[in-house]
Scaffold this active site. Structure first.
Site, short mmCIF file in Angstrom:
data_model
loop_
_atom_site.label_atom_id
_atom_site.label_comp_id
_atom_site.label_asym_id
_atom_site.label_seq_id
_atom_site.Cartn_x
_atom_site.Cartn_y
_atom_site.Cartn_z
N LYS A 104 90.76 19.13 47.89
CA LYS A 104 89.47 18.68 48.39
C LYS A 104 89.01 17.52 47.51
CE LYS A 104 86.22 20.31 51.36
NZ LYS A 104 86.32 21.03 52.61
N GLY A 106 71.29 25.26 59.15
CA GLY A 106 71.93 23.95 59.12
C GLY A 106 72.44 23.53 60.49
N GLY A 149 73.94 20.64 61.49
CA GLY A 149 74.70 19.40 61.32
C GLY A 149 75.81 19.34 62.36
N VAL A 157 78.66 20.89 62.62
CA VAL A 157 79.16 22.19 63.10
C VAL A 157 78.02 23.02 63.70
CG1 VAL A 157 80.31 24.35 62.47
CG2 VAL A 157 80.99 22.21 61.36
N TYR A 160 75.17 22.32 65.07
CA TYR A 160 74.63 21.92 66.37
C TYR A 160 75.57 22.35 67.50
CZ TYR A 160 72.23 19.40 69.99
OH TYR A 160 71.54 19.11 71.13
P1 NAD Z 1 76.83 18.35 57.99
O1 NAD Z 1 76.52 17.55 56.78
O2 NAD Z 1 77.07 17.63 59.28
O3 NAD Z 1 75.66 19.42 58.28
C1 NAD Z 1 75.04 20.18 57.30
C2 NAD Z 1 73.60 20.38 57.77
O4 NAD Z 1 72.96 21.32 56.95
C3 NAD Z 1 72.77 19.09 57.73
O5 NAD Z 1 72.10 18.91 58.97
C4 NAD Z 1 71.79 19.34 56.59
O6 NAD Z 1 70.56 18.67 56.77
C5 NAD Z 1 71.65 20.85 56.65
N1 NAD Z 1 71.21 21.51 55.43
C6 NAD Z 1 71.56 21.25 54.14
N2 NAD Z 1 70.98 22.14 53.31
C7 NAD Z 1 70.25 22.97 54.09
C8 NAD Z 1 69.42 24.09 53.84
N3 NAD Z 1 69.20 24.54 52.59
N4 NAD Z 1 68.83 24.73 54.88
C9 NAD Z 1 69.02 24.29 56.16
N5 NAD Z 1 69.78 23.22 56.45
C10 NAD Z 1 70.39 22.58 55.44
O7 NAD Z 1 78.07 19.29 57.62
P2 NAD Z 1 79.06 20.05 58.60
O8 NAD Z 1 80.29 19.25 58.75
O9 NAD Z 1 78.31 20.54 59.79
O10 NAD Z 1 79.47 21.29 57.68
C11 NAD Z 1 78.60 22.41 57.50
C12 NAD Z 1 79.28 23.42 56.57
O11 NAD Z 1 80.51 23.86 57.19
C13 NAD Z 1 79.69 22.85 55.21
O12 NAD Z 1 79.60 23.88 54.23
C14 NAD Z 1 81.14 22.47 55.40
O13 NAD Z 1 81.86 22.45 54.19
C15 NAD Z 1 81.61 23.58 56.31
N6 NAD Z 1 82.78 23.25 57.11
C16 NAD Z 1 82.75 22.18 57.95
C17 NAD Z 1 83.87 21.88 58.70
C18 NAD Z 1 83.87 20.73 59.68
O14 NAD Z 1 84.81 20.65 60.50
N7 NAD Z 1 82.87 19.87 59.65
C19 NAD Z 1 85.04 22.67 58.60
C20 NAD Z 1 85.02 23.78 57.74
C21 NAD Z 1 83.89 24.06 57.00
#
Ligand code: NAD
Length: 363
Positions: free
Chosen positions: A80, A182, A184, A186, A188
């Site tokens: 990572k 959250g 974001g 994922v 949404y």
């Molecule tokens: P992202 O940055 O698009 O979304 C994260 C969201 O969480 C943002 O909208 C942010 O404003 C919000 N947030 C942050 N702190 C918060 C809190 N305390 N309370 C409420 N909301 C909060 O990230 P993502 O890609 O959607 O990933 C989300 C999680 O899933 C991360 O931990 C990431 O490591 C994990 N993940 C993502 C993927 C992927 O394919 N994107 C794959 C495996 C794991």
């Protein structure tokens, strides 16, 4: 700063610090274990409070990638990277290109993709400097590929279905209340899938502009950020940052199931036991969020992406119930069962037995 005696250091193979003076990029790459293959894992951009926090995060994140690849049946190692900075303020195309050159210098030992703060446009900029990135629409691959987040969300959705079947004895998500932390990339998409299945979705985000479209388009019920884990819900779904399951938060969770995409949800491994003792079914994070890794792996090796959903369905439909049943029979936390199963695969292979295919056939 100590590294080899760092609490999160777990026999990591490499930890690489990089500063690009011209762009101001400050980044760290961690390669945890490559017994099963090259290390694949996303790049995160975050405004860490200190360098120490960034090191701890990249060590923890890379370690969980080893476990994730192993449990998914992929012949991949765990790695990572993190970029220190606020993705809304400090991200520049030059920094993304500099990150691409840094990744390129590792010559394929580490392959990167999206994570928090890094989107498909950023990966495309890195791809101008290195072939060792995935998760974007690559012209040279016929325009296929893209952000893996929708498939991560699909895997989380499938995992929630299995957890609800096991813990609540329900075959449908209609009327099931899910509290998502959250919204974001994922979160949404997960909200969209859950709403489509008739679930009642409550959600929080620290930025109101991320919440508004979900309220308008999906009928999501907004909740204040610090309150989401306390909601009367069937499922608490952490989809933001890690360490949300800890000594303070666990006693406040009323949902009987915790199942979300966030990496490293347990602040400490002992919190897995704390959840089990509270009679909460914890769906281990690196198993339920495996969809994105499976997707970017298929994109990278050029395998037909129609197989991705089938692969995710096997992890959700076979591996997760196996973990739930073993945890129940042996009276051990689900997190420990998952770790043991994953370790069996990547540790045995280090002894030269590369034919190990449990829990899923290797690709
Ligand atoms: P992202 O940055 O698009 O979304 C994260 C969201 O969480 C943002 O909208 C942010 O404003 C919000 N947030 C942050 N702190 C918060 C809190 N305390 N309370 C409420 N909301 C909060 O990230 P993502 O890609 O959607 O990933 C989300 C999680 O899933 C991360 O931990 C990431 O490591 C994990 N993940 C993502 C993927 C992927 O394919 N994107 C794959 C495996 C794991």
């Amino acid at each position: 700063m100590s590294v080899f005696s760092h609490p999160e250091y777990d026999h990591h193979e490499k930890l690489i610090f990089h500063r690009d003076a011209a762009s101001g990029l400050q980044a760290i790459v961690a390669i945890h274990n490559t017994n099963l293959g090259f290390a694949l894992g996303g790049c995160r951009m975050w405004h860490y409070a200190s360098e120490h926090d960034a090191v701890a995060d990249v060590l923890r994140l890379s370690r969980s990638m080893t476990y994730k690849a192993a449990i998914a049946g992929l012949n991949l190692g765990g790695g990572k990277s993190v970029i220190i900075g606020d993705s809304r303020r400090d991200k520049t195309p030059d920094r993304m290109r500099a990150m691409g050159r840094m990744i390129n210098s590792l010559q394929g030992e580490y392959v990167s993709a999206e994570d928090v703060g890094i989107n498909e446009r950023d990966i495309a900029l890195m791809a101008g400097e290195t072939p060792f990135v995935t998760g974007y629409k690559a012209v040279n691959r016929g325009g296929n590929g893209g952000d893996p987040s929708p498939l991560t969300a699909y895997g989380v959705f499938r995992g929630i279905e299995e957890a609800v079947r096991f813990r609540l004895n329900l075959d449908s998500l209609a009327g099931v209340r899910v509290a998502i932390q959250g919204l974001g990339k994922v979160g949404y998409e997960l909200a969209r899938l859950l709403s489509g299945a008739g679930a009642v979705v409550l959600a929080s985000d620290i930025f109101s502009e991320n919440l508004s479209p979900a309220i308008k388009e999906l009928g999501v019920i907004p909740v204040a950020a610090g309150e989401i884990h306390r909601q009367a819900a069937d499922v608490f779904s952490p989809c933001a940052m890690g360490a949300v399951l800890n000594a303070e938060s666990i006693p406040e969770i009323s949902a009987p199931i915790v199942a979300g995409s966030a990496n490293n949800q347990l602040a400490r491994s002992a919190d897995g036991r704390r959840l089990a003792d509270a009679d909460i079914l914890y769906v281990p994070d690196y198993v339920i969020n495996v969809g994105g890794l499976i997707d970017v792996y298929y994109q990278y090796v050029g395998t037909d992406r129609r197989d991705v959903r089938q692969h995710i369905d096997r992890v959700a439909g076979d591996t997760l119930p196996k973990i739930f049943h073993l945890a129940q029979e042996r009276r051990v936390p689900t997190s420990e069962v998952a770790d043991q199963l994953a370790r069996e695969r990547f540790m045995i292979s280090s002894t030269g037995d590369a034919e190990v295919t449990w829990p899923l056939p290797a690709l």
